[in-house]
Design a protein around this motif. Structure first.
Motif, PDB file in Angstrom:
ATOM      1  N   ILE A 127      77.048 101.118 -11.653  1.00 50.09           N
ATOM      2  CA  ILE A 127      77.289 102.003 -10.504  1.00 50.09           C
ATOM      3  C   ILE A 127      76.426 103.258 -10.585  1.00 50.09           C
ATOM      4  CG2 ILE A 127      79.026 103.475  -9.392  1.00 50.09           C
ATOM      5  CD1 ILE A 127      81.053 101.216 -10.224  1.00 50.09           C
ATOM      6  N   GLU A 128      76.269 103.783 -11.794  1.00 49.73           N
ATOM      7  CA  GLU A 128      75.475 105.009 -11.957  1.00 49.73           C
ATOM      8  C   GLU A 128      74.013 104.801 -11.581  1.00 49.73           C
ATOM      9  OE1 GLU A 128      76.731 108.046 -12.348  1.00 49.73           O
ATOM     10  OE2 GLU A 128      78.647 106.988 -12.278  1.00 49.73           O
ATOM     11  N   LYS A 135      76.596 104.470  -4.284  1.00 49.56           N
ATOM     12  CA  LYS A 135      77.428 104.779  -5.453  1.00 49.56           C
ATOM     13  C   LYS A 135      78.719 105.487  -5.024  1.00 49.56           C
ATOM     14  CE  LYS A 135      75.858 108.038  -8.175  1.00 49.56           C
ATOM     15  NZ  LYS A 135      75.141 108.744  -9.262  1.00 49.56           N
ATOM     16  N   ALA A 169      76.575  97.380  -2.885  1.00 50.75           N
ATOM     17  CA  ALA A 169      77.043  97.682  -4.244  1.00 50.75           C
ATOM     18  C   ALA A 169      77.619  96.432  -4.901  1.00 50.75           C
ATOM     19  CB  ALA A 169      78.094  98.796  -4.208  1.00 50.75           C
TER      20      ALA A 169
END
Length: 196
Positions: A127-128, A135, A169
């Motif tokens: 995610i980072e 994000k 994502a």
């Protein structure tokens, strides 16, 4: 005076895939110290940390044509964390075999908690690396539990934009899980818990 030429990681990967061992050496020299530090931070044992780093680099050499690597540093750091996770699982299995008073239910619960903890840490790492809005959308949705309209208001984007960012994502996370082999190792129920 000779000029120092820094070869980009992607070029080194291409050379490595063609069998250039000098490219492997350059990647090793560039990343081993940082990876050793990550492994040591998790294990607090120098020999174990060195073994894990060695194992990860050997996996890179062995499977150099099976990976879709966008960032060598992030890829190797993730592989180190996964190798540490495997080390702990092996160590826990040995300890459980030594203790005969544990029930099957307790063992299963402990393994599931460890899987859940590792999956969360692994996904947090992915995610980072996502684009900022992507994000934040994922974090608001999965960690804060906000609805799409609430996320849209917070990020000043449309609800369709929220859906698009969530889809992107999830696609990236699933791709990482599949290419790392974690999708095969972790239970479907555990992946479902994270809406993957």
């Amino acid at each position: 005076m000779a000029s120092f030429h820094v070869i980009p990681d992607q070029e080194l990967l291409i050379r490595l895939q063609k069998g250039d061992h000098a490219a492997f050496t350059k990647l090793y020299n560039k990343y081993w110290e940082n990876l050793l530090s990550i492994a040591w931070n998790h294990t607090k044992d120098k020999c174990t940390a060195e073994d894990i780093v060695h194992e990860v680099f050997m996996a890179l050499l062995r499977e150099k044509n099976n990976f879709d690597i966008l960032s060598v540093g992030a890829f190797l750091a993730t592989k180190i964390k996964f190798a540490v996770f495997k080390h702990y699982r092996k160590q826990q299995r040995r300890e459980r075999l030594a203790k005969t008073n544990l029930t099957f239910e307790k063992v299963s619960l402990d393994e599931e908690k460890l899987d859940a903890l590792f999956l969360k840490e692994y996904i947090d790492g992915i995610i980072e690396t996502l684009p900022e809005k992507c994000k934040m959308t994922f974090k608001y949705s999965r960690y804060a539990g906000l609805k799409n309209n609430e996320i849209a208001a917070k990020l000043s984007i449309s609800e369709k934009g929220v859906e698009a960012n969530l889809t992107r994502a999830l696609k990236i996370i699933k791709h990482h899980l599949e290419t790392s082999g974690l999708a095969l190792i972790l239970s479907a129920e555990l992946l479902k818990r994270y809406n993957l």
